[in-house]
Design an enzyme around this catalytic site. Structure first.
Site, short mmCIF file in Angstrom:
data_model
loop_
_atom_site.label_atom_id
_atom_site.label_comp_id
_atom_site.label_asym_id
_atom_site.label_seq_id
_atom_site.Cartn_x
_atom_site.Cartn_y
_atom_site.Cartn_z
N ASP A 163 0.81 -1.22 0.00
CA ASP A 163 0.00 0.00 0.00
C ASP A 163 0.84 1.26 0.00
O ASP A 163 0.67 2.15 0.83
CB ASP A 163 -0.90 -0.03 1.25
CG ASP A 163 -1.94 1.09 1.21
OD1 ASP A 163 -2.30 1.59 2.31
OD2 ASP A 163 -2.36 1.49 0.10
N GLU A 401 3.27 -7.77 7.65
CA GLU A 401 2.02 -8.31 7.10
C GLU A 401 2.19 -9.32 5.98
O GLU A 401 1.74 -9.12 4.85
CB GLU A 401 1.16 -7.16 6.59
CG GLU A 401 0.70 -6.27 7.68
CD GLU A 401 -0.48 -5.40 7.27
OE1 GLU A 401 -0.87 -5.40 6.11
OE2 GLU A 401 -1.01 -4.74 8.15
N TYR A 454 -7.24 -2.61 12.59
CA TYR A 454 -8.09 -1.48 12.16
C TYR A 454 -9.54 -1.73 12.56
O TYR A 454 -10.45 -1.61 11.74
CB TYR A 454 -7.93 -1.26 10.66
CG TYR A 454 -6.56 -0.73 10.31
CD1 TYR A 454 -5.54 -1.59 9.91
CD2 TYR A 454 -6.27 0.63 10.43
CE1 TYR A 454 -4.27 -1.12 9.61
CE2 TYR A 454 -5.00 1.11 10.14
CZ TYR A 454 -4.00 0.23 9.73
OH TYR A 454 -2.75 0.71 9.44
N TYR A 458 -11.69 -0.75 8.88
CA TYR A 458 -12.00 -1.71 7.81
C TYR A 458 -13.12 -2.67 8.26
O TYR A 458 -13.93 -3.13 7.46
CB TYR A 458 -10.77 -2.53 7.44
CG TYR A 458 -9.72 -1.73 6.69
CD1 TYR A 458 -8.47 -1.48 7.23
CD2 TYR A 458 -9.99 -1.18 5.44
CE1 TYR A 458 -7.51 -0.74 6.56
CE2 TYR A 458 -9.04 -0.43 4.75
CZ TYR A 458 -7.80 -0.22 5.32
OH TYR A 458 -6.84 0.52 4.66
N GLU A 490 0.27 -0.65 14.10
CA GLU A 490 -0.60 0.16 13.24
C GLU A 490 -2.03 0.16 13.79
O GLU A 490 -2.54 -0.90 14.12
CB GLU A 490 -0.63 -0.38 11.80
CG GLU A 490 0.67 -0.18 11.07
CD GLU A 490 0.60 -0.65 9.63
OE1 GLU A 490 -0.52 -0.65 9.06
OE2 GLU A 490 1.63 -1.07 9.09
N LYS A 554 -4.44 8.24 6.07
CA LYS A 554 -4.42 7.94 7.50
C LYS A 554 -3.40 8.80 8.27
O LYS A 554 -3.23 8.64 9.46
CB LYS A 554 -4.15 6.46 7.73
CG LYS A 554 -5.31 5.55 7.27
CD LYS A 554 -5.14 4.14 7.78
CE LYS A 554 -6.25 3.24 7.27
NZ LYS A 554 -6.18 3.07 5.78
C1 GCU Z 1 -1.64 -2.18 6.46
C2 GCU Z 1 -0.24 -1.92 5.94
C3 GCU Z 1 0.01 -0.48 5.61
C4 GCU Z 1 -1.23 0.13 4.97
C5 GCU Z 1 -2.30 0.13 6.03
C6 GCU Z 1 -3.61 0.73 5.52
O1 GCU Z 1 -1.61 -2.55 7.79
O2 GCU Z 1 0.79 -2.36 6.81
O3 GCU Z 1 1.11 -0.44 4.70
O4 GCU Z 1 -0.97 1.44 4.51
O5 GCU Z 1 -2.61 -1.19 6.42
O6 GCU Z 1 -4.44 -0.05 5.07
O7 GCU Z 1 -3.74 1.96 5.57
#
Ligand code: GCU
Length: 576
Positions: A163, A401, A454, A458, A490, A554
């Site tokens: 990403d 990941e 998340y 998500y 994260e 984000k």
């Molecule tokens: C994942 C990933 C990130 C990504 C993030 C997202 O966990 O490690 O690289 O940007 O989620 O979905 O914002």
């Protein structure tokens, strides 16, 4: 690998600036012998990605050819001359005056070639670099892994398996540097403490066997005159009484100077900044110099408008200024090793760093591919030997990941852990997990647990209470399974800067601020957590996909580093 420096015995010549550039749309430049002179159609800035410097290069992922004419002063004649690149994305082939000098696969880490016999001192020289930026499944990080694409990234353009935007080009400084024919090639410094004394274990590597002396000083105080008897490796230990330990509050750096002499004549000289500190995990706590710490901070990217992934001193300065302004004490170099310049700044300003490899988004076909395993070992070796002397680096994250639920992941990551530990056993290791820990087969081998979650973004979309409740429960379950310290590497939400909603809804600044603060407090409240890193520090460019409004939003800061509501909220929270 030492960072080049100019001093009484060494010269460093920067090759940064404008280079001629030619896009090689069919990757045929080498057979057309472009190394004898490229058919350039423009000039381009180095160091920087090529993508945002010209509209027609934004989505150019073939081979880019760079060429620069340089003058090399006569005074360096007789010295050994190296040509060094801080990072080239992705595969670099290099010629000097039309002669091939070598190639290097892999971005984010430096490489150098001895060009003594091809550089013409006191004359003009031509440096040519072919940069192959093609996205391939066996590159790190991986290009499209079509048959196994992680759903989230399926069909994005360009087709990469992670990403963030696959920027390309000469991303970090290029330099020539000179040393004497016998010189200090590398140094390994490991520090510890024992009843108020600092212990510095050192290994000094010379490029060849040598007869003479090495005088070593620490902040100018002579520590040792080492007699060198026909060897190229010198080990030893110094005891520093009443040491000024390196810490976040007082990131004191000693100047360790090594001076190579032969019958009274100075042959080489190198100064290394070192921090005396200890880092360890004990009773499920993370201890810096024996004191418990909690890692407050961010996952980041090397990403800025126009320069893309290019190293820029002012952007590094701004980012560290904002980390301090926020009251953050740490970051993870997600998802690849950052520049040496970034780490030198972290050393000098007391920000703790989890150094991460570029192994993001690995899937089953990576775990069963012998080529990948060899490449993985090479990158780990290059990353640790580049960064091991930085006091700011307190841990390593060996992957972000991957599909750590497939059986093949278990031997793959255990092998990775064992190999990395054999190179550096002074720091704890982790990998970040994004799947349900009940099914994870790899995390068990690592020293602490890193999870990316998340809940309320998500999943449990728009329902923050549910997301926070789930985070709370899942953290406890994770600890119950592993009984190891946990950092949430994260958590967060996208927010369009300037978008306000009441009640808070996804993509509004209010939703991001509430989510980040509530989830930070939950993580911080647990006795077994050692950190909480918000995703992400600043908005950053990704591949095109319906779930990204040009950028991943984000960030607590915009891509231009302006604070959103969440930045103000967390600044206040962290000031307590
Ligand atoms: C994942 C990933 C990130 C990504 C993030 C997202 O966990 O490690 O690289 O940007 O989620 O979905 O914002």
């Amino acid at each position: 690998m030492l960072y080049p420096q100019t001093n009484a015995m060494r010269t460093k010549i920067s090759l940064d600036g404008f280079w001629k550039f030619a896009p090689d749309y069919h990757n045929t430049g080498e057979e057309k012998q472009w190394y004898k002179g490229i058919p350039h159609d423009r000039e381009i800035g180095v160091p920087a990605s090529w993508n945002e410097q010209f509209q027609d290069l934004m989505y150019f992922f073939e081979t880019g050819w760079y060429e620069k004419e340089i003058e090399v002063p006569k005074i360096v004649e007789g010295e050994t001359i190296y040509l060094r690149f801080g990072s080239v994305h992705y595969l670099a082939k290099v010629w000097v005056n039309g002669e091939y000098v070598g190639e290097h696969e892999g971005a984010h880490l430096p490489f150098e070639f001895d060009v003594t016999n091809v550089i013409r001192c006191g004359q003009k020289n031509i440096i040519t670099v072919a940069v192959d930026a093609r996205l391939k499944a066996d590159r790190l990080p991986p290009g499209q892994v079509q048959h196994e694409m992680i759903v989230g990234f399926k069909g994005q353009y360009p087709e990469n398996n992670y990403d963030f935007f696959p920027y390309a080009g000469i991303h970090r400084p290029v330099m020539l540097y000179t040393v004497s024919s016998t010189h200090i090639k590398d140094m390994i410094i490991q520090t510890s403490t024992e009843d108020h004394k600092g212990i510095v274990d050192y290994t000094i590597f010379l490029n060849q066997a040598f007869n003479g002396e090495i005088k070593v000083t620490l902040d100018g105080e002579v520590y040792e005159n080492i007699v060198v008897n026909n060897t190229d490796t010198i080990c030893g230990q110094w005891i520093v009484s009443e040491p000024r330990l390196w810490s976040m509050e007082d990131p004191y750096l000693y100047t360790l100077a090594a001076c190579l002499t032969q019958e009274g004549t100075t042959i080489d000289y190198y100064e290394l900044k070192i921090g005396i500190r200890t880092i360890e995990i004990k009773d499920c706590k993370l201890l810096l110099n024996g004191k418990e710490i909690f890692l407050r901070g961010f996952g980041m990217h090397e990403d800025f408008p126009v320069i893309g992934k290019g190293m820029n001193h002012a952007v590094i300065t701004k980012d560290f200024n904002l980390l301090k302004w926020m009251g953050a004490n740490s970051i993870r170099t997600s998802h690849y090793p950052y520049s040496e310049e970034f780490l030198h700044y972290a050393d000098a300003h007391g920000i703790l760093v989890i150094g991460e490899t570029p192994f993001v988004g690995f899937v089953k076909s990576h775990y069963t591919n012998p080529t990948i395993k060899e490449k993985v070992k090479k990158v780990i070796q290059e990353m640790i030997t580049r960064d091991r002397n930085h006091p700011s680096i307190i841990a390593w994250s060996l992957a972000n990941e991957g599909d750590t639920f497939v059986p093949e992941a278990e031997p793959f990551y255990k092998g990775m852990y064992d190999y990395a530990k054999s190179i550096d056993d002074t720091r704890p290791f982790t990998i970040t997990n994004c799947i349900d820990v009940e099914e994870d087969v790899a995390l068990q081998y690592f020293d602490f647990i890193s999870i990316n979650r998340y809940y309320g973004w998500y999943d449990q979309v728009g329902r923050l209470d549910m997301g926070c409740e789930l985070l709370d429960k899942k953290l406890d379950r994770c600890y119950e399974i592993f009984k190891k310290p946990i950092i949430v590497t994260e958590f967060g939400a996208d927010a369009m800067a300037g978008l306000h909603m009441d009640p808070a809804e996804e993509f509004s600044e209010e939703y991001q601020a509430e989510m980040v603060e509530r989830q930070y407090n939950i993580i911080f409240s647990k006795p077994y957590t050692i950190g909480a890193h918000i995703w992400a520090f600043a908005d950053f460019k990704t591949s095109q996909t319906p779930s990204r409004v040009v950028l991943n939003r984000k960030g607590l800061f915009t891509r231009e580093r302006q604070p959103k509501l969440a930045a103000h909220k967390m600044k206040e929270n962290w000031s307590k």
